[in-house]
Write an enzyme that holds these catalytic residues in place. Structure first.
Site, PDB file in Angstrom:
ATOM      1  N   ASP A  28       0.813  -1.217   0.000  1.00  0.00           N
ATOM      2  CA  ASP A  28       0.000   0.000   0.000  1.00  0.00           C
ATOM      3  C   ASP A  28       0.847   1.267   0.000  1.00  0.00           C
ATOM      4  O   ASP A  28       2.076   1.205   0.135  1.00  0.00           O
ATOM      5  CB  ASP A  28      -0.960   0.003   1.198  1.00  0.00           C
ATOM      6  CG  ASP A  28      -0.285  -0.408   2.498  1.00  0.00           C
ATOM      7  OD1 ASP A  28       0.956  -0.328   2.582  1.00  0.00           O
ATOM      8  OD2 ASP A  28      -0.987  -0.801   3.441  1.00  0.00           O
ATOM      9  N   ASP A  82      -7.378  -2.938  14.030  1.00  0.00           N
ATOM     10  CA  ASP A  82      -8.752  -3.292  13.672  1.00  0.00           C
ATOM     11  C   ASP A  82      -8.805  -4.508  12.744  1.00  0.00           C
ATOM     12  O   ASP A  82      -9.842  -4.806  12.150  1.00  0.00           O
ATOM     13  CB  ASP A  82      -9.470  -2.093  13.026  1.00  0.00           C
ATOM     14  CG  ASP A  82      -8.760  -1.594  11.765  1.00  0.00           C
ATOM     15  OD1 ASP A  82      -7.741  -2.194  11.361  1.00  0.00           O
ATOM     16  OD2 ASP A  82      -9.219  -0.601  11.169  1.00  0.00           O
ATOM     17  N   GLU A 101      -9.522  -2.106   5.028  1.00  0.00           N
ATOM     18  CA  GLU A 101     -10.168  -1.856   6.307  1.00  0.00           C
ATOM     19  C   GLU A 101     -11.359  -2.800   6.496  1.00  0.00           C
ATOM     20  O   GLU A 101     -11.831  -3.404   5.531  1.00  0.00           O
ATOM     21  CB  GLU A 101     -10.647  -0.399   6.352  1.00  0.00           C
ATOM     22  CG  GLU A 101      -9.517   0.630   6.282  1.00  0.00           C
ATOM     23  CD  GLU A 101      -8.724   0.732   7.580  1.00  0.00           C
ATOM     24  OE1 GLU A 101      -8.801  -0.169   8.430  1.00  0.00           O
ATOM     25  OE2 GLU A 101      -8.003   1.743   7.743  1.00  0.00           O
ATOM     26  N   HIS A 120      -6.995  -4.888   9.958  1.00  0.00           N
ATOM     27  CA  HIS A 120      -6.772  -4.641   8.528  1.00  0.00           C
ATOM     28  C   HIS A 120      -5.466  -5.261   8.046  1.00  0.00           C
ATOM     29  O   HIS A 120      -4.518  -5.434   8.815  1.00  0.00           O
ATOM     30  CB  HIS A 120      -6.854  -3.146   8.170  1.00  0.00           C
ATOM     31  CG  HIS A 120      -5.729  -2.280   8.638  1.00  0.00           C
ATOM     32  ND1 HIS A 120      -5.855  -1.336   9.634  1.00  0.00           N
ATOM     33  CD2 HIS A 120      -4.443  -2.182   8.211  1.00  0.00           C
ATOM     34  CE1 HIS A 120      -4.712  -0.696   9.788  1.00  0.00           C
ATOM     35  NE2 HIS A 120      -3.835  -1.190   8.945  1.00  0.00           N
TER      36      HIS A 120
HETATM   37  C1  GLP Z   1      -0.373   0.244   8.355  1.00  0.00           C
HETATM   38  C2  GLP Z   1      -0.053  -0.559   7.113  1.00  0.00           C
HETATM   39  C3  GLP Z   1      -0.288  -2.037   7.338  1.00  0.00           C
HETATM   40  C4  GLP Z   1       0.381  -2.472   8.623  1.00  0.00           C
HETATM   41  C5  GLP Z   1      -0.263  -1.739   9.770  1.00  0.00           C
HETATM   42  C6  GLP Z   1       0.292  -2.134  11.130  1.00  0.00           C
HETATM   43  O1  GLP Z   1      -1.708   0.611   8.432  1.00  0.00           O
HETATM   44  N1  GLP Z   1      -0.788  -0.143   5.990  1.00  0.00           N
HETATM   45  O2  GLP Z   1       0.205  -2.775   6.227  1.00  0.00           O
HETATM   46  O3  GLP Z   1       0.276  -3.856   8.794  1.00  0.00           O
HETATM   47  O4  GLP Z   1      -0.029  -0.354   9.564  1.00  0.00           O
HETATM   48  O5  GLP Z   1       1.392  -1.360  11.434  1.00  0.00           O
HETATM   49  P1  GLP Z   1       2.377  -1.574  12.632  1.00  0.00           P
HETATM   50  O6  GLP Z   1       3.243  -2.716  12.244  1.00  0.00           O
HETATM   51  O7  GLP Z   1       3.134  -0.290  12.745  1.00  0.00           O
HETATM   52  O8  GLP Z   1       1.554  -1.858  13.827  1.00  0.00           O
END
Ligand code: GLP
Length: 240
Positions: free
Chosen positions: A67, A132, A139, A134
């Protein structure tokens, strides 16, 4: 589904690195799907070290990022392009021409899915998970059949990601993500999660009903999944 529960974040990262490194040794031309966020940072650091020691090479590897925020230039320090260059690409021998982000296919994001197919499909998809549930920026409510597309970020995601920005007002409200169907097209998936904040999402994803309310729960339907957790992220699981 294979589940590893490690003592801490470092051990979790090492487990992920060991699996990815043996994968790359077996298939140096692998197509990787890659996440951003704080969870994969140590994995990238250790993979880069292995590369500089000559133990693995990214020379023939191709990467597709999950993303990217809408409206940020690749040079913006908050963009996922910047994150990937800083944490992995610039520290390895990868050819930057072989690194792809969905936003670069604007306005026709379906071309991202097409490009993935053209290059043989994703061999190994590394995934983080949002609080959440995702995956990528899919989402809750995202269809399991979804393809790469632009989405609006959910409130918990904006709040969580605000830590990387000066103010919550600076967090983009839109992003482009691989779809859930795109992610499920990967031949192998590794999901990593660390810390207490993720334990409800992990419980819902692994032991709850597979539902679009928890996008990560779709991985229950994939035939080749490895989940690597630390103890805090695994705390709510019954089957350990
Ligand atoms: C973002 C990314 C996700 C990732 C998530 C969790 O929203 N788009 O791909 O898995 O964050 O991030 P973190 O590893 O910082 O908790």
């Amino acid at each position: 589904m294979e589940i590893y529960i490690e003592d801490n974040y470092d051990a979790l990262s090492k487990r992920a690195v060991d699996i990815i490194a043996s994968f790359l040794k077996e298939k140096p031309t692998a197509v990787l799907g890659l996440p951003t966020g704080s969870t994969p940072q140590k994995t990238y650091e250790m993979l880069a070290k292995k590369c500089s020691r000559g133990e693995i090479s990214f020379k023939k590897v191709k990467t597709f990022n999950l993303d990217e925020y809408s409206g940020l230039s690749p040079a913006d320090r908050q963009s996922y392009h910047f994150f990937m260059n800083k944490n992995l690409f610039s520290k390895t021998d990868i050819d930057i021409k072989n690194t792809f982000f969905p936003i670069d296919f604007k306005p026709d994001f379906k071309k991202y899915d097409k490009k993935i197919k053209e290059l043989g499909g994703i061999d190994l998809q590394l995934l983080g998970i949002g609080r959440d549930g995702h995956i990528g920026f899919n989402e809750p409510g995202s269809k399991f059949s979804s393809k790469s597309r632009e989405i609006s970020l959910a409130k918990p995601t904006i709040e969580d990601n605000a830590r990387f920005f000066k103010s919550i007002k600076d967090v983009p409200i839109k992003a482009v993500t691989m779809g859930i169907d795109t992610i499920m097209g990967a031949k192998k998936i590794i999901l990593i999660a660390s810390g207490e904040k993720k334990n409800q999402a992990i419980f819902n994803a692994l032991e709850g009903k597979a539902s679009t309310k928890v996008p990560a729960s779709i991985i229950q339907r994939h035939k080749n999944v490895i989940v690597i957790l630390d103890k805090e992220a695994a705390r709510k699981l019954n089957k350990k």
